[in-house]
Design a protein around this motif. Sequence first.
Motif, PDB file in Angstrom:
ATOM      1  N   GLY A 194     -44.055  19.766  16.001  1.00 35.61           N
ATOM      2  CA  GLY A 194     -43.672  21.076  16.203  1.00 35.61           C
ATOM      3  C   GLY A 194     -44.757  22.277  16.191  1.00 35.61           C
ATOM      4  N   SER A 195     -46.031  21.577  16.008  1.00 37.61           N
ATOM      5  CA  SER A 195     -47.089  22.699  15.971  1.00 37.61           C
ATOM      6  C   SER A 195     -47.883  22.856  17.372  1.00 37.61           C
ATOM      7  CB  SER A 195     -48.258  22.227  15.023  1.00 37.61           C
ATOM      8  OG  SER A 195     -48.506  21.034  15.086  1.00 37.61           O
ATOM      9  N   GLU A 196     -47.226  22.266  18.217  1.00 39.36           N
ATOM     10  CA  GLU A 196     -47.479  22.511  19.716  1.00 39.36           C
ATOM     11  C   GLU A 196     -49.064  22.214  20.200  1.00 39.36           C
ATOM     12  OE1 GLU A 196     -45.938  26.089  21.639  1.00 39.36           O
ATOM     13  OE2 GLU A 196     -43.991  26.265  19.810  1.00 39.36           O
ATOM     14  N   GLY A 197     -49.421  21.288  19.538  1.00 36.47           N
ATOM     15  CA  GLY A 197     -50.913  20.680  19.828  1.00 36.47           C
ATOM     16  C   GLY A 197     -51.876  21.627  19.340  1.00 36.47           C
ATOM     17  N   SER A 198     -51.566  22.547  18.109  1.00 31.89           N
ATOM     18  CA  SER A 198     -52.514  23.566  17.853  1.00 31.89           C
ATOM     19  C   SER A 198     -52.931  22.800  16.412  1.00 31.89           C
ATOM     20  CB  SER A 198     -51.719  25.000  17.508  1.00 31.89           C
ATOM     21  OG  SER A 198     -50.946  24.374  16.319  1.00 31.89           O
ATOM     22  N   LEU A 199     -52.717  21.949  16.048  1.00 30.13           N
ATOM     23  CA  LEU A 199     -53.386  21.170  14.785  1.00 30.13           C
ATOM     24  C   LEU A 199     -54.127  20.029  15.033  1.00 30.13           C
ATOM     25  CD1 LEU A 199     -50.696  22.227  11.879  1.00 30.13           C
ATOM     26  CD2 LEU A 199     -52.729  23.584  12.719  1.00 30.13           C
ATOM     27  N   GLY A 200     -53.496  19.397  15.967  1.00 30.55           N
ATOM     28  CA  GLY A 200     -54.239  17.821  16.304  1.00 30.55           C
ATOM     29  C   GLY A 200     -53.426  17.424  17.514  1.00 30.55           C
ATOM     30  N   ILE A 201     -53.788  16.387  18.396  1.00 26.41           N
ATOM     31  CA  ILE A 201     -53.177  15.801  19.347  1.00 26.41           C
ATOM     32  C   ILE A 201     -52.750  14.568  19.133  1.00 26.41           C
ATOM     33  CG2 ILE A 201     -53.683  14.854  21.669  1.00 26.41           C
ATOM     34  CD1 ILE A 201     -55.889  16.930  22.190  1.00 26.41           C
ATOM     35  N   ILE A 202     -51.323  14.486  19.254  1.00 30.69           N
ATOM     36  CA  ILE A 202     -50.627  13.089  19.061  1.00 30.69           C
ATOM     37  C   ILE A 202     -50.982  12.228  19.908  1.00 30.69           C
ATOM     38  CG2 ILE A 202     -48.412  12.000  18.731  1.00 30.69           C
ATOM     39  CD1 ILE A 202     -47.315  15.147  17.863  1.00 30.69           C
ATOM     40  N   THR A 203     -51.312  10.862  19.629  1.00 25.06           N
ATOM     41  CA  THR A 203     -51.418   9.910  20.378  1.00 25.06           C
ATOM     42  C   THR A 203     -50.577   8.741  20.289  1.00 25.06           C
ATOM     43  OG1 THR A 203     -53.103   9.197  18.713  1.00 25.06           O
ATOM     44  CG2 THR A 203     -54.118  10.301  20.535  1.00 25.06           C
ATOM     45  N   LYS A 204     -50.050   8.227  19.193  1.00 28.45           N
ATOM     46  CA  LYS A 204     -49.261   7.250  19.001  1.00 28.45           C
ATOM     47  C   LYS A 204     -47.868   7.645  18.151  1.00 28.45           C
ATOM     48  CE  LYS A 204     -52.399   3.413  19.297  1.00 28.45           C
ATOM     49  NZ  LYS A 204     -53.008   2.646  18.398  1.00 28.45           N
ATOM     50  N   CYS A 205     -46.650   7.006  18.450  1.00 26.29           N
ATOM     51  CA  CYS A 205     -45.803   7.551  17.399  1.00 26.29           C
ATOM     52  C   CYS A 205     -44.827   6.284  16.851  1.00 26.29           C
ATOM     53  CB  CYS A 205     -44.926   8.630  18.077  1.00 26.29           C
ATOM     54  SG  CYS A 205     -44.184   8.128  19.583  1.00 26.29           S
TER      55      CYS A 205
END
Lengths: 459, 124
Positions: A194-205
């Motif tokens: 929910g931080s819209e790519g402003s704290l890190g870039i999600i690569t896997k889940c």
Amino acid sequence: MTDIVDIFKTIIEPNRIKVGDKIPIKYLGKNKSLSRAECLLRPVNSEEVSSILKVCNDNKRIVVAQGGMSGLVGGGDTNSGDIIVSLELLNTIYEIDPVDRVLIAGAGVILQHAQEKVDEIDCMLPVDLGARGSATLGGLISTNAGGNRVIRYGMTRYSVLGLEAVTANGEIISSMNRMIKNNAGYDLKQLFIGSEGSLGIITKCVIKLYPKPNSFSTAFVGIDNFDSLKEFLTYTDKELSGGLGAFEVMWSDYYDCVKSNYPSMQMPLTSKYKYYVLIEMLGSDPIKDQEKFTDALGFALNNKLIEDVVIAKSDTDRKKLWAIREDVYEVFKKLSPIFTYDVSMPIKDMEFFADETKKKMGSMFKDSTTLIFGHLGDGNLHLVVSVGDDHDESHRKVNNIIYGIISDLGGSISAEHGIGTEKKDYLKMTRNKQEIDLMKTLKRSLDPNSILNPGKIFD
Amino acid sequence: MSLEIVKSFLNAVENRDLIQAKKYLSPSSIMIFPGGKFIKDLDSLAEWSKTRYKFVKKTFSTFDEIKEGNKSTIYSIGILDGIMNDGKEIKNVRYIDRFVIENAKIVNMQVWNDLAESILVDKE
């Protein structure tokens, strides 16, 4: 001085880099007419994302992470000089475990593809929404998307067991937990959801799966007053023993607009009602569930909670009923230019909100159309507003009307779409100073050079 | 007993004697008609029918009864004849009505028929 694009060419294959006007328009977001980003990078794994971010951080270059670009608030918008990192090639499904019931996948996997793969082992991915054909898992997580099944399974956040993210300095934070229970210290994944790519870039889940429902019982209902609507929700939620899978409400203006603008759409109810509800029960026993469902609707009809009801007799029928709620792009196109809203509030306040919004819109604009619909069971309404133009001044006036009422009711200006660029000026109407200050402290801590999607959520 | 209730109910409906027909229905009865349409009472049924056909007559072929404790489920199978509102003739259209009887009252009635299919076939 070495061009930064040349550095990127040492990290990823040149054919996965597009520069300047070679960047396809779909990557530019809503600002596409204003400017072009410097380049588009399409990494294929976390290590490439990490190397890209190290370079960008060292050079203080702004990075905009993108998924399927189905967001509605400009979270993926770019400006001149930005570096776009599209996660679309991180599209591997690594594992689907039917025992632990987890899906482990790359951030670029498209929701519908994941749903279909999970379906093959008789499981269900809890997140579902209209943009399933383009939205990516990473995008859904970074915006904490909602959708049609929140009433049963919660927002995306509730289904994410673990994730991997790359921080601004290129560090790969692997928090790929796959257990339901894990209380060992801070739940770090929540920082990135929910931080819209402003704290890190999600690569896997790692996404929690559920047993696939064997039965879908669906009906379309007409109701004439809001008290009955609330009572009907409470009654069905209890009577269907936790099986309520959707409770989508459409105000009559919405239903009438679809009916008059979409002649090919089969409308299930011919009489006019104030509210229409698409209700769905998910279960495991097609015969018993249908009986329970029809009994509940029959009781509601006999006790005047509802005025009229039609049940879907087949999967084709079910899709036709859902189309009234989902496949209305053409209708909105006819109303365009439009402003769209996604708000939440206590259910008890929704009638007042709708009436007050329409009243104020009528006073402010000579000719306006306000269509209201949404996931009432989740306290979430969507509005489509047309005032005849899309001038900034008109947009600001409509925002002030809607967000002003929401603020007075203690609701949220963003129920499930996020803040992005579109709503950031209004964040203070729904979050207090201390909350926003803490958000900024987190941002500074994790991204001191402010390279990750700056100017989104807040300035 | 349950079979007699169903036959009497069907006869009363066919004779448009709604007062008599209502006596066989439980106050909380559920009626679902083709198209998944819920009908809340016989007056609504009469109104809804008016929007579809001028008249329709049932020829009963078979009644099947399944007993389970104090509950009986009865299937009435037969054909429909009549005239639609647009003048089209309804002829030899199959139907099945399912009734659930509890405490000598109809608590659930569901109706299926091939009326829509016969209209589609005519259009082809």
